[in-house]
Design an enzyme around this catalytic site. Structure first.
Site, mmCIF file in Angstrom:
data_model
loop_
_atom_site.group_PDB
_atom_site.id
_atom_site.type_symbol
_atom_site.label_atom_id
_atom_site.label_comp_id
_atom_site.label_asym_id
_atom_site.label_seq_id
_atom_site.Cartn_x
_atom_site.Cartn_y
_atom_site.Cartn_z
ATOM 1 N N ARG A 67 -17.111 5.264 1.068
ATOM 2 C CA ARG A 67 -17.649 6.661 1.422
ATOM 3 C C ARG A 67 -17.434 7.183 -0.038
ATOM 4 O O ARG A 67 -18.116 8.376 -0.246
ATOM 5 C CB ARG A 67 -17.017 7.476 2.380
ATOM 6 C CG ARG A 67 -15.713 7.456 2.418
ATOM 7 C CD ARG A 67 -15.049 8.570 3.691
ATOM 8 N NE ARG A 67 -13.535 8.684 3.301
ATOM 9 C CZ ARG A 67 -12.554 7.942 3.765
ATOM 10 N NH1 ARG A 67 -12.999 6.687 4.507
ATOM 11 N NH2 ARG A 67 -11.183 8.131 3.726
ATOM 12 N N ASP A 91 2.121 3.359 2.905
ATOM 13 C CA ASP A 91 1.036 4.242 2.865
ATOM 14 C C ASP A 91 1.380 5.635 2.889
ATOM 15 O O ASP A 91 1.858 5.955 1.502
ATOM 16 C CB ASP A 91 0.229 4.125 4.364
ATOM 17 C CG ASP A 91 -1.413 4.672 3.955
ATOM 18 O OD1 ASP A 91 -1.485 5.333 2.931
ATOM 19 O OD2 ASP A 91 -2.054 4.121 4.956
ATOM 20 N N HIS A 138 0.873 -1.332 0.044
ATOM 21 C CA HIS A 138 -0.184 0.099 0.091
ATOM 22 C C HIS A 138 0.964 1.232 -0.028
ATOM 23 O O HIS A 138 1.527 1.651 1.074
ATOM 24 C CB HIS A 138 -0.758 0.038 1.130
ATOM 25 C CG HIS A 138 -1.794 1.029 1.190
ATOM 26 N ND1 HIS A 138 -2.913 0.913 0.170
ATOM 27 C CD2 HIS A 138 -2.260 1.959 2.088
ATOM 28 C CE1 HIS A 138 -3.988 1.987 0.228
ATOM 29 N NE2 HIS A 138 -3.438 2.864 1.332
ATOM 30 N N GLN A 151 2.676 11.276 -1.431
ATOM 31 C CA GLN A 151 2.541 11.692 0.004
ATOM 32 C C GLN A 151 3.929 11.733 0.917
ATOM 33 O O GLN A 151 4.038 12.371 1.628
ATOM 34 C CB GLN A 151 1.529 10.773 0.732
ATOM 35 C CG GLN A 151 0.365 10.998 0.488
ATOM 36 C CD GLN A 151 -0.846 10.453 1.068
ATOM 37 O OE1 GLN A 151 -0.639 9.918 2.206
ATOM 38 N NE2 GLN A 151 -2.180 10.445 0.748
ATOM 39 N N HIS A 210 1.006 5.621 -1.320
ATOM 40 C CA HIS A 210 0.408 6.754 -2.022
ATOM 41 C C HIS A 210 1.634 7.517 -2.302
ATOM 42 O O HIS A 210 2.204 8.336 -1.436
ATOM 43 C CB HIS A 210 -0.340 7.556 -1.249
ATOM 44 C CG HIS A 210 -1.593 6.978 -0.815
ATOM 45 N ND1 HIS A 210 -2.676 6.323 -1.526
ATOM 46 C CD2 HIS A 210 -2.231 6.563 0.574
ATOM 47 C CE1 HIS A 210 -3.503 5.667 -0.771
ATOM 48 N NE2 HIS A 210 -3.332 5.879 0.197
ATOM 49 N N HIS A 267 -9.671 0.731 0.697
ATOM 50 C CA HIS A 267 -9.502 1.529 2.363
ATOM 51 C C HIS A 267 -10.939 0.913 2.893
ATOM 52 O O HIS A 267 -12.004 1.415 2.295
ATOM 53 C CB HIS A 267 -9.502 3.107 2.248
ATOM 54 C CG HIS A 267 -8.301 3.527 1.687
ATOM 55 N ND1 HIS A 267 -8.143 4.538 0.957
ATOM 56 C CD2 HIS A 267 -6.777 3.216 1.934
ATOM 57 C CE1 HIS A 267 -7.003 4.933 0.284
ATOM 58 N NE2 HIS A 267 -6.224 3.976 1.176
ATOM 59 N N TYR A 272 -4.536 7.695 -6.737
ATOM 60 C CA TYR A 272 -5.718 8.416 -7.056
ATOM 61 C C TYR A 272 -5.734 9.767 -7.407
ATOM 62 O O TYR A 272 -6.650 10.523 -7.537
ATOM 63 C CB TYR A 272 -6.713 8.269 -5.535
ATOM 64 C CG TYR A 272 -6.014 8.972 -4.513
ATOM 65 C CD1 TYR A 272 -5.868 10.243 -3.996
ATOM 66 C CD2 TYR A 272 -5.595 8.265 -3.459
ATOM 67 C CE1 TYR A 272 -5.633 10.722 -2.724
ATOM 68 C CE2 TYR A 272 -4.865 8.731 -2.169
ATOM 69 C CZ TYR A 272 -4.776 10.181 -1.968
ATOM 70 O OH TYR A 272 -4.470 10.464 -0.794
ATOM 71 N N GLU A 275 -10.862 2.204 8.460
ATOM 72 C CA GLU A 275 -9.694 2.873 9.069
ATOM 73 C C GLU A 275 -10.013 3.712 10.393
ATOM 74 O O GLU A 275 -9.217 3.563 11.134
ATOM 75 C CB GLU A 275 -9.075 3.915 7.989
ATOM 76 C CG GLU A 275 -7.640 4.320 8.509
ATOM 77 C CD GLU A 275 -6.914 5.002 7.400
ATOM 78 O OE1 GLU A 275 -5.762 5.626 7.743
ATOM 79 O OE2 GLU A 275 -7.415 5.303 6.161
ATOM 80 N N HIS A 302 -6.084 -1.338 5.842
ATOM 81 C CA HIS A 302 -6.395 -0.875 7.339
ATOM 82 C C HIS A 302 -7.183 -1.888 8.022
ATOM 83 O O HIS A 302 -6.935 -2.763 8.940
ATOM 84 C CB HIS A 302 -6.795 0.457 7.383
ATOM 85 C CG HIS A 302 -5.858 1.485 6.622
ATOM 86 N ND1 HIS A 302 -4.372 1.375 6.843
ATOM 87 C CD2 HIS A 302 -6.034 2.540 5.706
ATOM 88 C CE1 HIS A 302 -4.042 2.417 6.263
ATOM 89 N NE2 HIS A 302 -4.840 2.933 5.566
#
Length: 465
Positions: free
Chosen positions: A215, A329, A59, A64, A61, A241, A127, A244, A278
């Protein structure tokens, strides 16, 4: 690439530690033979220390990494607690300013860091798709191709997971401005996967799909996306996800009357293709049901600690037969051994016990965790990276037996010292990915140039935030 042979006095195979191991691989970087009890052939290279399977990072990103360490201040007022949700607001500011050139420079450095720290492949949960105003690039795959090039340049195996993101909250809430770069209709994301297929195949990368979360993806879109992906490739991985934060659980209960994992298991064909990233807040029934369906739990101890998410109940998951793997992550920590240490330490703090994740057949906890993380990470990657065995990628890490923390120890104790008694990456001597040596004496050949490009990209990004 070219075929090769390596003799190791000690190597960690899927069945455990073995002596006098001969590794053979072909020109495609795939192991063709793993022979134990072998006599060292004349002229064959010898490993400089114990050989470990390369760890898949399930996992990531990548962007970040550029603001790791830059959100460690209280960003809320009026007595409210800082949380994942306040951190997310800060993250959106960085995501909104990112350019393709910056993403590629950041990912190149990050992926190099991963190799130097003992990861040999990564699942990129990608994303940020569009321009800063939310409009698609002329080439919708612009940012995806940045990540493919970064992985290819440094030699890191890649599972690229373009993210489906459509709503700002449960029940179809409208997305807000900070999410505009993430949004895609389902058919556009499936078309992106089709467009990326040939390029990914050339470099041995794998493609999958990441519905961001319950969501962010309405039920109809989730169903259509999974069906569309299955039509393209019935074995491709699906990462999501889930559960979490406690607020996510509360919001899902308010929306559906069910907890997130409960809802997903009741409404989606969850099986071994799925990685539940998660999954921190599950009840006992959810642990049992999710493990039974074969899904992998994607655990990210350093990020989950940094964001205050909570602790996954790994012993309960293990009792139910669940598979798991490790990810970094948000990349506050890029260190395979440190994630293992933090995972075990979290369980110790929760239970006030030691060596919680050791097993009857593997009493050395570092050995037990490494083998489980490799197996679960390989399943989530949908690539042949399940360790030192014929048919798997020629991915491994060589430890330095002369390192002060390791010198004079048995192989299993060297691994334990690497995880619990060193600087976590300082004992990594060599890293091989796809049969090619990427890291020697702890350094990748591109270390200096990639580091400089990363710093320049981060400085420009910070000036734009």
């Amino acid at each position: 690439m070219s075929p090769g042979l390596l003799f190791a006095e000690h190597a960690l195979l899927p069945s455990g530690w073995a002596q006098d191991v001969l590794l053979a691989w072909d020109a495609q970087g795939q192991l063709t033979q793993v022979q134990t009890g072998a006599a060292p052939p004349a002229g064959v290279a010898r490993a400089g220390g114990p050989v470990l399977p390369g760890l898949p990072n399930l996992h990531s990103h990548a962007f970040q990494r550029a603001f790791a360490g830059l959100t460690e201040y209280r960003s809320v007022q009026g007595g409210q607690n800082d949380s994942f949700w306040s951190w997310r607001t800060l993250m959106y500011r960085f995501a909104g300013c990112l350019t393709p050139e910056q993403l590629e420079a950041i990912a190149t450095w990050l992926y190099l860091e991963m190799l130097e720290a003992g990861y040999t492949s990564v699942c990129e949960f990608h994303y940020v798709h569009h321009q800063s105003d939310g409009q698609p690039y002329a080439d919708a795959a612009t940012l995806s191709r940045c990540l493919l090039r970064a992985a290819q340049r440094v030699g890191l195996g890649l599972t690229l997971l373009p993210v489906l993101y459509q709503t700002g909250g449960f029940g179809g809430q409208a997305p807000h401005a900070g999410q505009r770069r993430f949004l895609n209709p389902t058919e556009a994301l499936l078309r992106l996967l089709q467009d990326l297929g040939p390029e990914a195949a050339v470099q041995g990368a794998r493609l999958g799909l990441a519905p961001h979360s319950l969501r962010a993806v309405p039920p109809d879109s989730l169903r259509e996306a999974v069906a569309g992906l299955t039509a393209l490739d019935p074995l491709s991985p699906i990462h999501i996800h889930i559960a979490e934060q406690t607020q996510e659980v509360d919001d899902c209960l308010l929306w559906t009357g069910q907890r997130p994992v409960q809802w997903l298991l009741d409404h989606a064909p969850v099986d071994r293709r799925w990685c539940l990233v998660h999954a921190t807040h599950m009840n006992e029934d959810e642990y049992r049901r999710a493990a039974a369906c074969g899904a992998v739990a994607g655990l990210c101890p350093s990020t989950e600690a940094n964001l205050g998410d909570g602790l996954f109940d790994l012993p309960l998951w293990a009792q139910a037969g669940g598979a798991w793997g490790l990810g970094s992550d948000s990349h506050t920590c890029v260190n395979a051994a440190e994630e293992l240490m933090l995972l075990e330490y979290g369980q110790r703090l929760q239970r006030r016990q030691r060596n919680v994740l050791a097993q009857a057949d593997q009493p050395h906890v570092a050995t037990a965790m490494t083998l489980q993380a490799v197996a679960g990470g390989a399943q989530a990657s949908a690539r042949p990276v399940a360790g030192l065995a014929a048919g798997q990628r020629a991915d491994w890490v060589v430890l330095d037996p002369q390192h002060l923390a390791l010198a004079g120890l048995s192989p299993q104790d060297m691994l334990s010292a690497h995880v619990f008694g060193s600087h976590r990456s300082s004992a990594v001597r060599e890293v091989v990915s796809g049969g090619v040596t990427r890291v020697q004496q702890g350094r990748h050949a591109l270390h200096e140039s990639a580091a400089q490009a990363f710093v320049q990209a981060r400085s420009a990004l910070l000036a734009a935030v």
